[in-house]
Design an enzyme around this catalytic site. Sequence first.
Site, PDB file in Angstrom:
ATOM      1  N   TYR A 302     -24.537  35.633 -43.142  1.00 57.75           N
ATOM      2  CA  TYR A 302     -23.257  36.243 -42.793  1.00 57.75           C
ATOM      3  C   TYR A 302     -22.568  36.827 -44.022  1.00 57.75           C
ATOM      4  O   TYR A 302     -22.649  36.257 -45.112  1.00 57.75           O
ATOM      5  CB  TYR A 302     -22.332  35.197 -42.163  1.00 57.75           C
ATOM      6  CG  TYR A 302     -22.835  34.651 -40.838  1.00 57.75           C
ATOM      7  CD1 TYR A 302     -23.757  35.357 -40.070  1.00 57.75           C
ATOM      8  CD2 TYR A 302     -22.375  33.443 -40.349  1.00 57.75           C
ATOM      9  CE1 TYR A 302     -24.204  34.866 -38.862  1.00 57.75           C
ATOM     10  CE2 TYR A 302     -22.813  32.937 -39.140  1.00 57.75           C
ATOM     11  CZ  TYR A 302     -23.734  33.649 -38.399  1.00 57.75           C
ATOM     12  OH  TYR A 302     -24.161  33.151 -37.210  1.00 57.75           O
ATOM     13  N   GLU A 379      -6.956  15.765 -30.780  1.00 58.60           N
ATOM     14  CA  GLU A 379      -6.685  16.701 -29.677  1.00 58.60           C
ATOM     15  C   GLU A 379      -5.217  17.109 -29.598  1.00 58.60           C
ATOM     16  O   GLU A 379      -4.889  18.120 -28.972  1.00 58.60           O
ATOM     17  CB  GLU A 379      -7.125  16.076 -28.343  1.00 58.60           C
ATOM     18  CG  GLU A 379      -8.641  15.963 -28.220  1.00 58.60           C
ATOM     19  CD  GLU A 379      -9.074  15.277 -26.937  1.00 58.60           C
ATOM     20  OE1 GLU A 379      -8.340  14.368 -26.476  1.00 58.60           O
ATOM     21  OE2 GLU A 379     -10.139  15.638 -26.400  1.00 58.60           O
TER      22      GLU A 379
END
Length: 401
Positions: A302, A379
Amino acid sequence: MTIPSLAALMPEADAAQERTVAFRRKLHQNPEIGLDLPVTRQAVLDEIADLGLTLRLSETTSAVVAELDGAQPGPTLILRGDMDALPLQEDTGLPFASAVEGAMHACGHDTHVAMLAGAARLLAARREELAGRVLLFFQPGEESYHGARYALEEGLLDDTDVIGAFALHISSQFESGTINVRSGPILAAADTFRVVLTGRGGHASAPHAANDPVPAACEIVTAVQTVLSRRISTFDPAVLTVARIAAGTTSNIIPASAEMEGTIRSFSEETRDDIHTRLRTVVSGIAAAHELTADVDITPGYPVTVNDETFTDRVRGVASAVVGADRVVDIENPLMGAEDFSYVLAKYPGAMAFLGACPEGVDPDLAAPNHSNLVVFDERSLASGVATYAGVALDSLRPTA
Ligand code: NI
């Protein structure tokens, strides 16, 4: 100045938190690897089915691009969430841990999908505040499969009036709920190389009658480090690591060949090209001095992920309005990892930011990192991600009064 519509996003994302978490856990239990993610794609399509979005489905990968049109015409903004997992056995012991042997959402891409779907829902309820189009780009194959590049090549993101692209990446090593960003390079280019030196094998007691590649290989390992320290600006950081070196079979044989493999990390295309050229020069020069033949294979990975300055300022402003200025952190140094969102940012101005999700009571420096079999993401941070995604779209496509 607080922007009223942005300030309202956080409570809305909080109100949707149960849905976001449930969707994330469903994805987490069913990880898929690579470019073909049929279960994940279907889960995304089901989750956004009631939002009235127009879909572009890739025919070669599992990519989904959902168009969300504002009430007024205007330019286009891309929001990206990658969807793929890693080939890793999960050992977190979480109640919603991976149900798939040898696959785990260890880079948190499950959270990216859930946050992007959550942002789509918030934005779909705010079409009146949007002048333009949001492209929700659910991308497969981030983990070395070049999924973003395939989507670009397929023309899935080919709109003529794209004014920006934004992606969040969750990280267990930043404080939960923070948005971490920097202008300019934020992630490295990552290339791999392989060098094979060929000489002439023989008896270890009679090196003059052979042509030993081992001393030359050792010279190359040290000489390539000098390329970095003497030839590359100290202000343009780079890494070259010879990670594998192999030659020979036993103590009394001079091998006919030696092989080396490693990685190159860099933060500008110029330095990247420069290191490639100099690696070839050093290897062929040392090989020639030893009358060996050399093959150098460099496989480009990349490119550098570069955040646009203006767009990064926008992200900072939005994040400050959404999660609070005290939770927006400037990353001092780029990270040595790599991302295929770099392909998107090479085409359009935009930015990638990191959403902190270090578990409660854990020191971010000591938290199991992304890609670990033990990584856990807090979360509670997901609402901040949902609101930030949505906020960047609202701010970019603001109707002119
Ligand atoms: Ni990742």
